[in-house]
Design an enzyme around this catalytic site. Structure first.
Site, mmCIF file in Angstrom:
data_model
loop_
_atom_site.group_PDB
_atom_site.id
_atom_site.type_symbol
_atom_site.label_atom_id
_atom_site.label_comp_id
_atom_site.label_asym_id
_atom_site.label_seq_id
_atom_site.Cartn_x
_atom_site.Cartn_y
_atom_site.Cartn_z
ATOM 1 N N ASP A 137 43.127 39.191 44.384
ATOM 2 C CA ASP A 137 43.100 40.298 43.422
ATOM 3 C C ASP A 137 42.544 39.845 42.072
ATOM 4 O OD1 ASP A 137 44.143 41.970 45.310
ATOM 5 O OD2 ASP A 137 46.180 42.020 44.475
ATOM 6 N N ASN A 184 41.686 34.536 50.093
ATOM 7 C CA ASN A 184 42.987 35.131 50.409
ATOM 8 C C ASN A 184 43.816 34.216 51.313
ATOM 9 O OD1 ASN A 184 42.818 37.548 48.951
ATOM 10 N ND2 ASN A 184 41.704 38.586 50.601
ATOM 11 N N HIS A 196 46.860 36.590 48.507
ATOM 12 C CA HIS A 196 46.222 37.851 48.122
ATOM 13 C C HIS A 196 46.277 38.098 46.622
ATOM 14 C CE1 HIS A 196 45.226 39.479 52.088
ATOM 15 N NE2 HIS A 196 46.302 38.839 52.523
ATOM 16 N N GLU A 214 35.810 43.615 49.105
ATOM 17 C CA GLU A 214 35.147 42.753 48.122
ATOM 18 C C GLU A 214 33.710 43.180 47.881
ATOM 19 O OE1 GLU A 214 34.834 40.542 52.135
ATOM 20 O OE2 GLU A 214 36.143 41.998 51.151
ATOM 21 N N ASP A 225 28.459 41.536 47.673
ATOM 22 C CA ASP A 225 29.647 41.170 48.438
ATOM 23 C C ASP A 225 30.046 39.741 48.049
ATOM 24 O OD1 ASP A 225 31.109 42.176 51.199
ATOM 25 O OD2 ASP A 225 31.017 39.994 51.032
ATOM 26 N N ILE A 226 31.314 39.566 47.678
ATOM 27 C CA ILE A 226 31.794 38.229 47.293
ATOM 28 C C ILE A 226 31.803 37.330 48.529
ATOM 29 C CG2 ILE A 226 33.713 36.900 46.324
ATOM 30 C CD1 ILE A 226 34.554 39.459 44.821
ATOM 31 N N ASP A 283 24.721 50.878 30.938
ATOM 32 C CA ASP A 283 23.441 51.493 31.306
ATOM 33 C C ASP A 283 23.378 52.027 32.726
ATOM 34 O OD1 ASP A 283 22.088 50.747 28.786
ATOM 35 O OD2 ASP A 283 22.355 48.704 29.533
ATOM 36 N N TYR A 284 24.211 51.512 33.612
ATOM 37 C CA TYR A 284 24.115 51.865 35.029
ATOM 38 C C TYR A 284 25.500 52.189 35.585
ATOM 39 C CZ TYR A 284 19.640 49.546 34.248
ATOM 40 O OH TYR A 284 18.428 49.174 33.741
#
Length: 415
Positions: free
Chosen positions: A311, A302, A307, A337, A294-295, A328-329
Site C-alpha cells: 500500500d 506484498n 500488504h 498496481e 504497471d509496477i 496537465d493530464y
C-alpha cells in the site's frame, strides 16, 4: 502545520479542562486564564492569538467586561455563558463577537469544537455578497469576515455575473431582491443556468414583508431565504448550513470518483471522462495519447514485506504521478498496481520523453516501511492513435505495456 493559539477564559476548572480538550482536538494550542486579571497579564500574547473563548461572568468581571477588552485588543471572541436570558443575549450580540454559546448541554461543546474547526478553514471558502446598497453590502461582508470567509462583493446582478466568471469556485452567493436592471430573482435564474444547486448555494435576502418572496426565490433557484432585518444567529446558521451542504456533496463526489487508497481518480471516473473525448476525436480523425503503467514485481513486494508495504508503494507511486501529470493530464489508478495517464493530444516523441523521465524517477525512488528500504520500477506502454472507442485505445496501450513487461520491464514501449 503551525499550531495557532486559542485563549480560554474560564473560571470553572471542569469546563476549562473540557475547553482545553476541544481546542487541542480542533488543532489549536490552548492558552488559559481564569480571571480578568490573568487575561490582562497575557496582553503580550494577544498578537499571536487566533481567537478567544470567553466566559461571560468571571470573579473579577461578572458583567462581561472581558469581552470588550479582548475585542478592543483585536482578539476575536466566542462567548460562553450559563445565562440564557434575553438581556444577556442582547448584551453579548451588541459586541462584534464571532458567536455566543450557552452552556446548557453537551451539544454546546460539540458546536464549539465544530466552530473552531470551521474558523480555521473558512478562509478557503469564497462567498459573494450582491446588494446595490453600500451599507447593506458592507454590513453582510463584515459579518462574514468575522467567521474568516473569503468575501467578494457586487453592486448589481451584472457585476455579480462578472465576479462569477472570475471566481467559478464560489460556494455561496447572498443576494438582495431589490436591485435595478437585474433583481435578485433574475440573478438566481442566471446563476442556475450555469451552476446547479449541488455546485453553488444561493441565499436570497429582502426587506419586503411579502411572504411569497421565499417561495419565489426558492422556485427560481435559491437554496434559502432571509428577511431583513435578520437575526444574527439565523444568518450564521443559514450560511453554515448552505456551505456545508455544498461541501458534503463535494465530499460525496470525491469519494465516488477517486481511489480510496491513492487519492487518484478511479477507473469509473477515468472511463467517463475520457470515453466521450475518444469518440469525438475519432469523428475528426484526431490522435489521442494514452499511457498504461504497471509496477514491476509488485506481488513479490506484498509477499516479502506484507500488504501494508505494498500500500505504501502504491501511495508513493500515486504521489509521484500527481507531481508529474495531475496539473496537465488526467491520471487514474485503474486496478491493483496498474495506472493510466491520458496525455491528450501530446505527440508520440514528447510523450515518450515525458514518460521515460517519470520511469527514471520511479526507479530512483525508495520507500521506507517497517525499517526496510523498498525500491520498485515501472513498465509503461504508450499509444498515439485514433480509435472509435475507449476500449480500442486501451487495448492498444495494454498490448504495448505487455510488450514492455516481456522485454525485461522498467522500460517504455511506444507504438
Amino acid at each position: 502545520m503551525k499550531k495557532l493559539n486559542v485563549l480560554i477564559v474560564e473560571d470553572s476548572k471542569p469546563i476549562l479542562q473540557i475547553h482545553k480538550h476541544l481546542v487541542t482536538k480542533a488543532g489549536f494550542n490552548p492558552v488559559t486564564a481564569e480571571t480578568f486579571a490573568e487575561v490582562k497579564a497575557l496582553e503580550h500574547m494577544f498578537p499571536d492569538l487566533f481567537c478567544a473563548i470567553i466566559d461571560y461572568s468571571l470573579p473579577d468581571a461578572p458583567n462581561g467586561e472581558a469581552i470588550p477588552y479582548l475585542l478592543d485588543h483585536n482578539v476575536p471572541g466566542v462567548v460562553m455563558t450559563g445565562m440564557i436570558d434575553d438581556k444577556t443575549r442582547d448584551t453579548i450580540l451588541n459586541f462584534p463577537v464571532i458567536d455566543y454559546i450557552t452552556k446548557e448541554s453537551k451539544q454546546a461543546y460539540t458546536y464549539l469544537q465544530h466552530l473552531l474547526v470551521k474558523l480555521r478553514v473558512n478562509h478557503l471558502i469564497k462567498v459573494l455578497v450582491v446588494d446595490d446598497s453600500v451599507s447593506a453590502r458592507e454590513y453582510i461582508k463584515h459579518l462574514l469576515k468575522r467567521h474568516n470567509y473569503d468575501v467578494y462583493v457586487a453592486s448589481s446582478g451584472e457585476e455579480a455575473m462578472k465576479q462569477l466568471e472570475l471566481h467559478p469556485d464560489l460556494k455561496l452567493i447572498i443576494t438582495d431582491k431589490e436591485m435595478p436592471n437585474m433583481d435578485g430573482i433574475e440573478l438566481c435564474n442566471k446563476i442556475r443556468s450555469k451552476y446547479s444547486k449541488d455546485e453553488m448555494s444561493i441565499i436570497g435576502i429582502s426587506g419586503q414583508g411579502n411572504q411569497s418572496l421565499t417561495a419565489k426565490f426558492i422556485k427560481n433557484g435559491a437554496n434559502d431565504f432571509l428577511t431583513k432585518p435578520f437575526c444574527l444567529e439565523e444568518f450564521y446558521c443559514k450560511v453554515l448550513q448552505n456551505i456545508e451542504f455544498i461541501e458534503s456533496l463535494d465530499t460525496i463526489r470525491k469519494q465516488a470518483n477517486t481511489d480510496y487508497l491513492t487519492g487518484l481518480y478511479n477507473r469509473r471516473y477515468f472511463f467517463e471522462q475520457v470515453s466521450p473525448e475518444i469518440v469525438k476525436r475519432f469523428d475528426g480523425s484526431t490522435n489521442s495519447t494514452l499511457a498504461m503503467m504497471d509496477i514491476d514485481h509488485f506481488k513479490s513486494v506484498n509477499d516479502t514485506y506484507g500488504h501494508d508495504a505494498g500500500d505504501e508503494i502504491l501511495k508513493a507511486t500515486a504521489l509521484l504521478i500527481q507531481q508529474h501529470f495531475s496539473a496537465d493530464y488526467l491520471a487514474a489508478r485503474i486496478g491493483g498496481e496498474e495506472f493510466c495517464i491520458f496525455l491528450d493530444t501530446l505527440g508520440r516523441d514528447e510523450a515518450t520523453l515525458l514518460m521515460d523521465n517519470f520511469r527514471q524517477e520511479m526507479e530512483n525512488m525508495s520507500v521506507e516501511v517497517g525499517g526496510n528500504t523498498i525500491k520498485c520500477t515501472i513498465s509503461i506502454g504508450i499509444t498515439h492513435c485514433c480509435e472509435k472507442s475507449f476500449d480500442g485505445i486501451m487495448i492498444k496501450a495494454d498490448e504495448l505495456l505487455y510488450e514492455a513487461k516481456e522485454s525485461g520491464r522498467n522500460i517504455v514501449i511506444t507504438d
